[in-house]
Structures are given as C-alpha cells and as structure tokens.
Design an enzyme around this catalytic site. Structure first.
Site, PDB file in Angstrom:
ATOM      1  N   LYS A  58       0.814  -1.199   0.000  1.00  0.00           N
ATOM      2  CA  LYS A  58       0.000   0.000   0.000  1.00  0.00           C
ATOM      3  C   LYS A  58       0.851   1.253   0.000  1.00  0.00           C
ATOM      4  CE  LYS A  58      -2.893  -2.464   3.300  1.00  0.00           C
ATOM      5  NZ  LYS A  58      -3.214  -2.568   4.723  1.00  0.00           N
ATOM      6  N   GLY A  59       2.129   1.093   0.314  1.00  0.00           N
ATOM      7  CA  GLY A  59       2.993   2.244   0.594  1.00  0.00           C
ATOM      8  C   GLY A  59       3.121   3.244  -0.541  1.00  0.00           C
ATOM      9  N   GLU A  92       7.563   2.088  -6.447  1.00  0.00           N
ATOM     10  CA  GLU A  92       7.731   1.609  -5.067  1.00  0.00           C
ATOM     11  C   GLU A  92       7.861   2.792  -4.113  1.00  0.00           C
ATOM     12  OE1 GLU A  92       7.610  -0.370  -2.759  1.00  0.00           O
ATOM     13  OE2 GLU A  92       8.545  -2.292  -3.092  1.00  0.00           O
ATOM     14  N   LYS A 110      17.412   3.648   0.816  1.00  0.00           N
ATOM     15  CA  LYS A 110      18.309   3.721   1.982  1.00  0.00           C
ATOM     16  C   LYS A 110      19.602   3.029   1.582  1.00  0.00           C
ATOM     17  CE  LYS A 110      14.726   2.886   5.419  1.00  0.00           C
ATOM     18  NZ  LYS A 110      14.310   1.940   6.467  1.00  0.00           N
ATOM     19  N   ASP A 116       4.152   3.365   6.309  1.00  0.00           N
ATOM     20  CA  ASP A 116       3.522   3.118   7.614  1.00  0.00           C
ATOM     21  C   ASP A 116       4.482   2.526   8.620  1.00  0.00           C
ATOM     22  OD1 ASP A 116       3.676   0.540   6.210  1.00  0.00           O
ATOM     23  OD2 ASP A 116       2.586  -0.217   7.946  1.00  0.00           O
ATOM     24  N   ARG A 147       0.514   6.678   7.548  1.00  0.00           N
ATOM     25  CA  ARG A 147       0.595   6.841   6.088  1.00  0.00           C
ATOM     26  C   ARG A 147       0.099   8.222   5.680  1.00  0.00           C
ATOM     27  NH1 ARG A 147       1.370   1.680   3.871  1.00  0.00           N
ATOM     28  NH2 ARG A 147       0.376  -0.038   4.969  1.00  0.00           N
TER      29      ARG A 147
END
Ligand code: IMP
Ligand code: MG
Length: 179
Positions: free
Chosen positions: A44-45, A100, A132, A160, A166
């Site tokens: 869901k990100g 993404e 990252k 999240d 979110r």
C-alpha cells in the site's frame, strides 16, 4: 507513552516531495514519449506517490497494482515474498514501470523484478520514492529515485509503521525506533 505520536525528525518536507515528484514525472514523460507505459504500483505504501507521479506524467499511461507481503520482522524483510494481489492483466510486450515507496534491503524489489521479468515485458524499470543506500543488500537497478535517506525507519506519505502514519503529508523518521 504509547499514545504519543512517534514522529521524529522530518526527512523530506511536503514541498520537497511535491517538487521532486513533478520532476520525476517530467523525466518519465520524456523517456517514454511515444511508448505505451504501464505503471505498477506496489500497495500500500506507494499509493500517494503513485497518485501524484501519475498526474505529473503527460501522455497516455495506464496503472495496475500489486500487493506483496514480505516475511520478516517488523522492520526487516527476508526476501521471501508472497503475492497478496497480482496484476489484473498480462504485461507481455508492455513497458512496465514499477512504482515503489521505499527500497530498503532491496530484497522485495529483487523478487518483483524476477517475477515480472519472467512475464516477458517489453521493458521493466523501477521508480522508487526513497532509497536507503546503507541498507541495500540486493543488487537492484533503480532507474528513477526520489530521495536517498539515512538508515532510519521512515513514516508518512504512504509509508507506515504498523499500518499507521501513512497520512502524514511529509516523510519523517519514526521517533522511537524501538519497534
Ligand atoms: P526491502 O525488501 O527490505 O527493500 O523492504 C521493502 C518494503 O519494506 C518496502 O516496500 C516497504 O513497504 C517496507 N519498508 C522498508 N523500509 C521501510 C521504512 O523505513 N518505512 C516503512 N516501510 C518500510
Ligand atoms: Mg512497499
């Protein structure tokens, strides 16, 4: 106190997100001029990023979604990925851009690239809002990157922690990293 919002330092401000996402949209529009483009959002990100990015792309493009769960602890993925929701349509011959939210170890993305790559798309690229670099263990080609962030657990703008936060309009570090 568990009721305190766990919002730490802001890593990317809302206006920086807006500006960068627009620039990515312009770049993608230029790169895909005259080619059919299918955005594949990873739920869901990536939902807010995808919605903003898609509106910054000129010309025809379509969208589909995948939802994946990666086994592991709360903050570390293992690379063992389960598909919760697959694409609605075949992607053979299509120009696919995976959208993404964040690439951490890169293991989830490595799995997705292998899985979608096996379906014979015409092209397969990745657009990640955040990476990252310090955490990366898998070699994954990321064509478009929004921001590189330090090794902190990030929340907001779709990301999240335990399904919350979110809805923050910026990206922040989780304050208490005891998760
Ligand atoms: P990876 O397989 O280690 O690259 O992790 C990929 C997935 O884990 C991302 O698509 C996110 O859904 C989640 N994730 C990794 N790091 C963070 C973070 O800092 N905040 C929120 N979710 C994260
Ligand atoms: Mg994700």
């Amino acid at each position: 106190m568990t009721d305190q919002p766990p919002i730490g330092e802001i890593l990317v401000q809302a206006d920086e997100l807006k500006e960068r996402v627009r620039a990515l949209g312009r770049q993608i529009s230029a790169d895909y001029t005259g080619r059919d483009l299918l955005l594949v959002g990873v739920l869901k990100g990536a939902m807010f990023f995808l919605a903003d990015l898609m509106r910054s792309i000129d010309g025809p493009c379509e969208v589909d979604f995948m939802a994946v769960a990666s086994y592991g602890s709360a903050t570390d993925s293992s690379g063992v990925v389960r598909i919760l929701k697959d694409l609605d349509t075949p992607i053979e011959g299509r120009n696919v851009l995976i959208v993404e939210d964040i690439v951490d170890s890169g293991l989830t993305l490595q799995y997705l690239l292998r899985n979608l790559g096996a379906r014979d798309p015409g092209s397969l690229e990745v657009c990640a809002l955040l990476t990252k670099p310090e955490r990366l263990v898998a070699e994954v080609p990321i064509r478009y990157t929004g921001f590189e962030i330090p090794n902190r657990f990030a929340i907001g703008y779709g990301l999240d922690h335990a399904e919350r936060w979110r809805n923050l309009p910026y990206v922040a570090a989780l304050a208490d990293e005891g998760c």
